[in-house]
Write a protein that holds these residues in place. Sequence first.
Motif, PDB file in Angstrom:
ATOM      1  N   ASN A 116       0.574  -1.131   0.237  1.00 54.25           N
ATOM      2  CA  ASN A 116       0.169  -0.062  -0.063  1.00 54.25           C
ATOM      3  C   ASN A 116       1.133   1.299  -0.152  1.00 54.25           C
ATOM      4  O   ASN A 116       1.620   1.302   0.525  1.00 54.25           O
ATOM      5  CB  ASN A 116      -0.828  -0.405   1.435  1.00 54.25           C
ATOM      6  CG  ASN A 116      -1.791  -1.237   0.717  1.00 54.25           C
ATOM      7  OD1 ASN A 116      -2.038  -1.816   0.363  1.00 54.25           O
ATOM      8  ND2 ASN A 116      -2.314  -1.437   2.411  1.00 54.25           N
ATOM      9  N   GLU A 135      -0.201   5.703  -0.285  1.00 54.14           N
ATOM     10  CA  GLU A 135      -0.574   7.527  -0.443  1.00 54.14           C
ATOM     11  C   GLU A 135       0.050   7.940  -1.364  1.00 54.14           C
ATOM     12  O   GLU A 135       0.995   8.347  -1.483  1.00 54.14           O
ATOM     13  CB  GLU A 135      -0.351   7.279   1.098  1.00 54.14           C
ATOM     14  CG  GLU A 135      -1.926   8.670   0.978  1.00 54.14           C
ATOM     15  CD  GLU A 135      -2.114   9.136   2.786  1.00 54.14           C
ATOM     16  OE1 GLU A 135      -2.733  10.678   2.300  1.00 54.14           O
ATOM     17  OE2 GLU A 135      -1.081   8.834   3.155  1.00 54.14           O
ATOM     18  N   VAL A 167      -4.319   9.969  -1.526  1.00 55.89           N
ATOM     19  CA  VAL A 167      -5.086   8.008  -1.491  1.00 55.89           C
ATOM     20  C   VAL A 167      -4.411   7.253  -1.304  1.00 55.89           C
ATOM     21  O   VAL A 167      -3.562   7.167  -2.089  1.00 55.89           O
ATOM     22  CB  VAL A 167      -5.689   8.607  -2.552  1.00 55.89           C
ATOM     23  CG1 VAL A 167      -6.621   7.118  -3.431  1.00 55.89           C
ATOM     24  CG2 VAL A 167      -7.440  10.076  -2.694  1.00 55.89           C
ATOM     25  N   VAL A 168      -5.260   6.715  -0.502  1.00 57.20           N
ATOM     26  CA  VAL A 168      -3.745   4.559  -0.266  1.00 57.20           C
ATOM     27  C   VAL A 168      -4.160   4.375  -1.123  1.00 57.20           C
ATOM     28  O   VAL A 168      -5.486   4.171  -1.398  1.00 57.20           O
ATOM     29  CB  VAL A 168      -4.702   4.505   1.209  1.00 57.20           C
ATOM     30  CG1 VAL A 168      -3.707   3.399   1.186  1.00 57.20           C
ATOM     31  CG2 VAL A 168      -4.409   5.693   2.129  1.00 57.20           C
ATOM     32  N   ARG A 178     -10.794  16.522  -5.811  1.00 52.70           N
ATOM     33  CA  ARG A 178     -11.198  16.624  -5.035  1.00 52.70           C
ATOM     34  C   ARG A 178     -11.566  18.114  -4.568  1.00 52.70           C
ATOM     35  O   ARG A 178     -12.431  19.044  -3.684  1.00 52.70           O
ATOM     36  CB  ARG A 178      -9.841  16.178  -3.618  1.00 52.70           C
ATOM     37  CG  ARG A 178     -10.663  16.471  -2.640  1.00 52.70           C
ATOM     38  CD  ARG A 178      -9.119  16.292  -1.496  1.00 52.70           C
ATOM     39  NE  ARG A 178      -8.148  14.301  -1.716  1.00 52.70           N
ATOM     40  CZ  ARG A 178      -7.705  14.378  -2.227  1.00 52.70           C
ATOM     41  NH1 ARG A 178      -6.156  15.309  -2.850  1.00 52.70           N
ATOM     42  NH2 ARG A 178      -7.172  13.090  -2.096  1.00 52.70           N
ATOM     43  N   LEU A 184     -12.054   7.763  -5.540  1.00 55.11           N
ATOM     44  CA  LEU A 184     -11.892   8.239  -4.049  1.00 55.11           C
ATOM     45  C   LEU A 184     -12.046   9.423  -3.737  1.00 55.11           C
ATOM     46  O   LEU A 184     -12.107   9.885  -2.499  1.00 55.11           O
ATOM     47  CB  LEU A 184     -10.452   7.264  -3.190  1.00 55.11           C
ATOM     48  CG  LEU A 184     -11.221   5.769  -3.611  1.00 55.11           C
ATOM     49  CD1 LEU A 184      -9.995   5.146  -3.343  1.00 55.11           C
ATOM     50  CD2 LEU A 184     -12.357   5.328  -3.176  1.00 55.11           C
ATOM     51  N   GLN A 244     -14.003  11.821  -0.814  1.00 56.82           N
ATOM     52  CA  GLN A 244     -13.045  12.115  -0.060  1.00 56.82           C
ATOM     53  C   GLN A 244     -13.730  13.478   0.169  1.00 56.82           C
ATOM     54  O   GLN A 244     -13.759  14.262   1.118  1.00 56.82           O
ATOM     55  CB  GLN A 244     -11.491  12.309   0.251  1.00 56.82           C
ATOM     56  CG  GLN A 244     -11.293  11.407  -0.049  1.00 56.82           C
ATOM     57  CD  GLN A 244      -9.422  10.966  -0.821  1.00 56.82           C
ATOM     58  OE1 GLN A 244      -9.255  12.048  -1.135  1.00 56.82           O
ATOM     59  NE2 GLN A 244      -8.893  10.610   0.470  1.00 56.82           N
ATOM     60  N   ASN A 302      -9.363  -0.989  -2.725  1.00 57.56           N
ATOM     61  CA  ASN A 302      -8.953   0.810  -2.133  1.00 57.56           C
ATOM     62  C   ASN A 302      -9.836   1.628  -1.608  1.00 57.56           C
ATOM     63  O   ASN A 302      -8.984   2.556  -0.750  1.00 57.56           O
ATOM     64  CB  ASN A 302      -8.605   1.576  -3.483  1.00 57.56           C
ATOM     65  CG  ASN A 302      -7.101   0.755  -3.866  1.00 57.56           C
ATOM     66  OD1 ASN A 302      -6.378   0.093  -4.138  1.00 57.56           O
ATOM     67  ND2 ASN A 302      -7.418   0.214  -5.690  1.00 57.56           N
ATOM     68  N   ASN A 361      -8.786   2.924   2.482  1.00 54.82           N
ATOM     69  CA  ASN A 361      -9.376   5.271   2.963  1.00 54.82           C
ATOM     70  C   ASN A 361     -10.588   5.304   3.812  1.00 54.82           C
ATOM     71  O   ASN A 361     -10.795   6.162   3.545  1.00 54.82           O
ATOM     72  CB  ASN A 361      -9.401   5.075   1.768  1.00 54.82           C
ATOM     73  CG  ASN A 361      -7.989   6.070   1.020  1.00 54.82           C
ATOM     74  OD1 ASN A 361      -7.329   6.438   0.891  1.00 54.82           O
ATOM     75  ND2 ASN A 361      -8.186   4.678   0.271  1.00 54.82           N
TER      76      ASN A 361
END
Length: 283
Positions: A67, A69, A73-74, A99, A127, A131, A152, A156
Amino acid sequence: MNDQYELLDSGNGKKLERYGDIILDRPCAQAVWAPRNPGLWETATASFDRVGGLNWEGRSKVSKAWNVEIAGVVMKLSATDFGHIGVFPETRSLWQWIRSALREQAQTKGRELKFLNLFAYSGGATLAAAQAGAQCCHLDASKGMVEWARENAKLNGLQDAPIRWIVDDVIKFLRREVKRGNRYDGILLDPPSFGRGKKGELYKIEDQLMTTLDLVHEVLSEDPAFVLLTSHTPGFSPIVLGNLLRQYHQSGTFECGEMLLTGKPGVNELPNGNWACWINTFS
């Protein structure tokens, strides 16, 4: 914002990248210059090439999955047989923009926004939009990639976020959305040069892109925020992508540019695809 990706060097048709603690040496045709730091390449954890086939060297040194980041975003990464690892980091600046734009436009419009991600791959942009508080629809023709994106989401803490996970052919899906009256405020599409739909439907960008954009225009809300078009197809330059979007919008702002892999100061920026965006500035 934490970012564990870094372009270390490029040249001689290759790129050297760091993903967390893993350093990968992989092909990159546009890196036609000489590497700036030849000795650094010896630090690669693993390398991949296509000489005489698809070949990894040192793949056993790379965890089956790890994993990282990237742009907040992870993402779960894995060294696949085809040399991909589950993320295209040249898009990370677009994740940040999406975002920010969705948060700002939600405040301006005073409502929750709906975001549609087409050809969505492993879900970085989806993602990032989640967020920002957007309702999301994530679509890809590959069931395996949609499952990867859902993993994923869990990484998160977004497993319960309002995200529709769709495995389907893009054109068939959009036509159904038009009939259902579903509309979206922000849309991202990253059409492949060549691809297959859920049931083997052929997608060639030069043949299907105009139909796709026609349908994208039809599923925009009455007061949308943006449409973002990206491409890794040779010949689809920033100006070409911008001209495609200009066919559908008479007002607003148009921006375009190259997607770049970047590292520390002194590292050559590495172009890897293009983007164009229409932004609704007349809400």
